[in-house]
Design an enzyme around this catalytic site. Structure first.
Site, PDB file in Angstrom:
ATOM      1  N   TYR A 134     -12.896 -25.575 -14.619  1.00  0.00           N
ATOM      2  CA  TYR A 134     -13.115 -25.012 -13.278  1.00  0.00           C
ATOM      3  C   TYR A 134     -14.404 -24.171 -13.173  1.00  0.00           C
ATOM      4  O   TYR A 134     -15.264 -24.463 -12.342  1.00  0.00           O
ATOM      5  CB  TYR A 134     -11.898 -24.184 -12.846  1.00  0.00           C
ATOM      6  CG  TYR A 134     -11.967 -23.827 -11.378  1.00  0.00           C
ATOM      7  CD1 TYR A 134     -11.704 -24.784 -10.403  1.00  0.00           C
ATOM      8  CD2 TYR A 134     -12.341 -22.559 -10.963  1.00  0.00           C
ATOM      9  CE1 TYR A 134     -11.802 -24.471  -9.056  1.00  0.00           C
ATOM     10  CE2 TYR A 134     -12.431 -22.249  -9.613  1.00  0.00           C
ATOM     11  CZ  TYR A 134     -12.158 -23.197  -8.668  1.00  0.00           C
ATOM     12  OH  TYR A 134     -12.261 -22.902  -7.332  1.00  0.00           O
ATOM     13  N   SER A 191     -17.634 -21.009  -6.021  1.00  0.00           N
ATOM     14  CA  SER A 191     -16.604 -19.981  -6.234  1.00  0.00           C
ATOM     15  C   SER A 191     -17.291 -18.800  -6.908  1.00  0.00           C
ATOM     16  O   SER A 191     -18.346 -18.975  -7.543  1.00  0.00           O
ATOM     17  CB  SER A 191     -15.517 -20.537  -7.149  1.00  0.00           C
ATOM     18  OG  SER A 191     -14.709 -19.507  -7.653  1.00  0.00           O
TER      19      SER A 191
HETATM   20  N1  LIG Z   1      -8.293 -20.938  -3.199  1.00  0.00           N
HETATM   21  C1  LIG Z   1      -9.177 -20.239  -3.860  1.00  0.00           C
HETATM   22  O1  LIG Z   1      -8.897 -19.112  -4.311  1.00  0.00           O
HETATM   23  C2  LIG Z   1     -10.574 -20.780  -4.067  1.00  0.00           C
HETATM   24  C3  LIG Z   1     -11.547 -19.897  -4.546  1.00  0.00           C
HETATM   25  C4  LIG Z   1     -12.836 -20.367  -4.733  1.00  0.00           C
HETATM   26  C5  LIG Z   1     -13.158 -21.676  -4.445  1.00  0.00           C
HETATM   27  N2  LIG Z   1     -12.187 -22.516  -3.983  1.00  0.00           N
HETATM   28  C6  LIG Z   1     -12.573 -23.897  -3.686  1.00  0.00           C
HETATM   29  O2  LIG Z   1     -12.290 -24.204  -2.341  1.00  0.00           O
HETATM   30  C7  LIG Z   1     -12.166 -25.624  -2.195  1.00  0.00           C
HETATM   31  C8  LIG Z   1     -10.926 -25.945  -1.381  1.00  0.00           C
HETATM   32  O3  LIG Z   1      -9.789 -25.545  -2.128  1.00  0.00           O
HETATM   33  P1  LIG Z   1      -8.521 -24.838  -1.481  1.00  0.00           P
HETATM   34  O4  LIG Z   1      -8.443 -23.489  -2.081  1.00  0.00           O
HETATM   35  O5  LIG Z   1      -8.529 -25.008  -0.020  1.00  0.00           O
HETATM   36  O6  LIG Z   1      -7.335 -25.665  -2.199  1.00  0.00           O
HETATM   37  P2  LIG Z   1      -6.583 -27.006  -1.732  1.00  0.00           P
HETATM   38  O7  LIG Z   1      -5.682 -26.696  -0.607  1.00  0.00           O
HETATM   39  O8  LIG Z   1      -5.976 -27.587  -2.960  1.00  0.00           O
HETATM   40  O9  LIG Z   1      -7.769 -27.928  -1.222  1.00  0.00           O
HETATM   41  C9  LIG Z   1      -8.440 -28.830  -2.061  1.00  0.00           C
HETATM   42  C10 LIG Z   1      -8.409 -30.168  -1.394  1.00  0.00           C
HETATM   43  O10 LIG Z   1      -9.149 -31.112  -2.184  1.00  0.00           O
HETATM   44  C11 LIG Z   1      -8.369 -32.303  -2.237  1.00  0.00           C
HETATM   45  N3  LIG Z   1      -8.720 -33.100  -3.412  1.00  0.00           N
HETATM   46  C12 LIG Z   1      -8.310 -32.950  -4.694  1.00  0.00           C
HETATM   47  N4  LIG Z   1      -8.812 -33.932  -5.452  1.00  0.00           N
HETATM   48  C13 LIG Z   1      -9.554 -34.736  -4.632  1.00  0.00           C
HETATM   49  C14 LIG Z   1     -10.283 -35.926  -4.815  1.00  0.00           C
HETATM   50  N5  LIG Z   1     -10.375 -36.517  -6.007  1.00  0.00           N
HETATM   51  N6  LIG Z   1     -10.920 -36.464  -3.743  1.00  0.00           N
HETATM   52  C15 LIG Z   1     -10.830 -35.888  -2.533  1.00  0.00           C
HETATM   53  N7  LIG Z   1     -10.129 -34.780  -2.276  1.00  0.00           N
HETATM   54  C16 LIG Z   1      -9.499 -34.210  -3.325  1.00  0.00           C
HETATM   55  C17 LIG Z   1      -6.939 -31.839  -2.275  1.00  0.00           C
HETATM   56  O11 LIG Z   1      -6.071 -32.898  -1.870  1.00  0.00           O
HETATM   57  P3  LIG Z   1      -4.496 -32.816  -2.236  1.00  0.00           P
HETATM   58  O12 LIG Z   1      -3.971 -31.607  -1.497  1.00  0.00           O
HETATM   59  O13 LIG Z   1      -3.942 -34.083  -1.701  1.00  0.00           O
HETATM   60  O14 LIG Z   1      -4.443 -32.661  -3.708  1.00  0.00           O
HETATM   61  C18 LIG Z   1      -6.976 -30.697  -1.272  1.00  0.00           C
HETATM   62  O15 LIG Z   1      -6.801 -31.160   0.041  1.00  0.00           O
HETATM   63  C19 LIG Z   1     -12.131 -26.185  -3.617  1.00  0.00           C
HETATM   64  O16 LIG Z   1     -13.392 -26.693  -3.954  1.00  0.00           O
HETATM   65  C20 LIG Z   1     -11.817 -24.967  -4.466  1.00  0.00           C
HETATM   66  O17 LIG Z   1     -12.284 -25.078  -5.779  1.00  0.00           O
HETATM   67  C21 LIG Z   1     -10.894 -22.098  -3.786  1.00  0.00           C
END
Ligand SMILES: NC(=O)c1ccc[n+]([C@@H]2O[C@H](COP(=O)([O-])OP(=O)(O)OC[C@H]3O[C@@H](n4cnc5c(N)ncnc54)[C@H](OP(=O)(O)O)[C@@H]3O)[C@@H](O)[C@H]2O)c1
Length: 319
Positions: free
Chosen positions: A176, A164
């Site tokens: 985070y 990130s």
């Molecule tokens: N959105 C942003 O602004 C942003 C910015 C920078 C980086 N990121 C990164 O992008 C990645 C994806 O996030 P996203 O934004 O797409 O959000 P998201 O929709 O919440 O995706 C994260 C996924 O990880 C799953 N997860 C959570 N805990 C887990 C575990 N213990 N084992 C396996 N899977 C698990 C969640 O499952 P559940 O849905 O069932 O909880 C969800 O499907 C993450 O690493 C996040 O930190 C996001």
């Protein structure tokens, strides 16, 4: 003299542009495993790679995630339950992937699973709050990588780690930013260690996007819980209005800059998996490219000043 220099720079830029667009050949016999595919970037990436003809192996945290994703894709998209904080779950998923890929090995491992809360002022955190986030975003990512690496090595494939822009610049307390900074560091060491074997390691650095990770309601509810358990002295030092102001900042940040177009992130992941010459780092989103990454290169005094403008001041502040 200037003309020669400008011509050389222009030719270099054109050369880089052409090289950056060169693609690997047929993807139809290539396998990619993605973590955290229930929702968000992972879910979209799984579907898009499926459309392109990859064999997609998707790790989901819930059975509902497994069933929904499998129903939405072709017969080449298969899903498995995976909790990256559970060693036996990781090993089970790795055995399943090994059986699927056979002698071909694994072309791509995308470490995408993550969570963001608890976030908030550092003084409001307890150690268990840090573990909740670090266990998924960093320790889980490391264990998945180490377990799957022999399969990636066999295919001379790619590891794509989702960090990130908050891995470069710590905007809020909690696990985070810490975890994403760790992902950057782990990925840098891994890249230098495994390039000898033809394995490439790429880091994705998204800005702010509208997903569950940035869900305002969850962040606000969690902040309320952290506030409620503070001692009266700590609460007094911040002032009764502090929580309200802090939540307002989160609302402003999420509403003003959160991008709804998740394909900006999955395009980067796809490039990392399909380009002949994948990049080491991908900044995804305009806020990442134009604000966060430039700010991360500024002198600390300047980035501290900019972030202090965004965050509220405690009522007993002495500065
Ligand atoms: N959105 C942003 O602004 C942003 C910015 C920078 C980086 N990121 C990164 O992008 C990645 C994806 O996030 P996203 O934004 O797409 O959000 P998201 O929709 O919440 O995706 C994260 C996924 O990880 C799953 N997860 C959570 N805990 C887990 C575990 N213990 N084992 C396996 N899977 C698990 C969640 O499952 P559940 O849905 O069932 O909880 C969800 O499907 C993450 O690493 C996040 O930190 C996001």
């Amino acid at each position: 003299m200037w003309v020669y220099l400008l011509t050389a720079a222009l030719l270099l830029a054109i050369g880089w542009f052409i090289r950056d667009r060169e693609k690997i050949g047929d993807v139809k016999d290539k396998y990619v495993f993605i973590t955290g595919c229930d929702t968000g970037f992972g879910n979209l990436l799984a579907k898009r790679l499926d459309w392109q003809g990859f064999h997609v192996l998707a790790g989901c945290l819930t059975q509902k995630g497994v069933d929904t994703l499998q129903r939405s894709g072709s017969s080449k998209l298969k899903a498995v339950l995976l909790d990256v904080t559970d060693s036996s779950s990781i090993q089970k998923a790795a055995d399943w992937v090994q059986a699927e890929v056979g002698e071909k090995g694994l072309w791509g491992l995308v470490n995408n699973a993550g969570r963001s809360i608890p976030i908030g002022p550092t003084e409001w955190m307890r150690m268990e709050d840090y573990f909740k986030v670090l266990n998924v975003n960093l320790i889980g990512l490391m264990e998945v990588t180490l377990t799957f690496l022999p399969l990636v090595k066999k295919a001379r494939g790619r590891v794509v780690n989702v960090a990130s822009i908050l891995g470069r610049l710590s905007f809020a307390g909690g696990g985070y930013c810490l975890s994403k900074c760790g992902v950057e560091s782990f990925s840098d060491s891994l890249r230098r260690d495994v390039h000898y074997f033809g394995v490439r390691v790429c880091i994705i650095e998204p800005g702010f996007f509208k997903t569950a990770v940035t869900n305002l309601e969850d962040i606000e509810n969690d902040l309320q819980c952290r506030w409620a358990r503070l001692s009266p002295e700590v609460r007094e030092s911040y002032g009764e209005k502090y929580l309200e102001k802090y939540v307002k900042v989160q609302k402003f940040t999420m509403n003003a800059i959160c991008d709804g177009d998740l394909s900006k992130v999955t395009d980067c992941m796809e490039h990392a998996l399909t380009a002949s010459y994948p990049r080491t780092r991908y900044a995804a989103g305009w806020d990442a490219k134009l604000f966060w990454i430039p700010l991360s290169y500024m002198p600390t005094v300047l980035s501290d000043f900019m972030l202090a403008l965004l965050l509220p001041k405690p009522s007993q502040s002495v500065r």
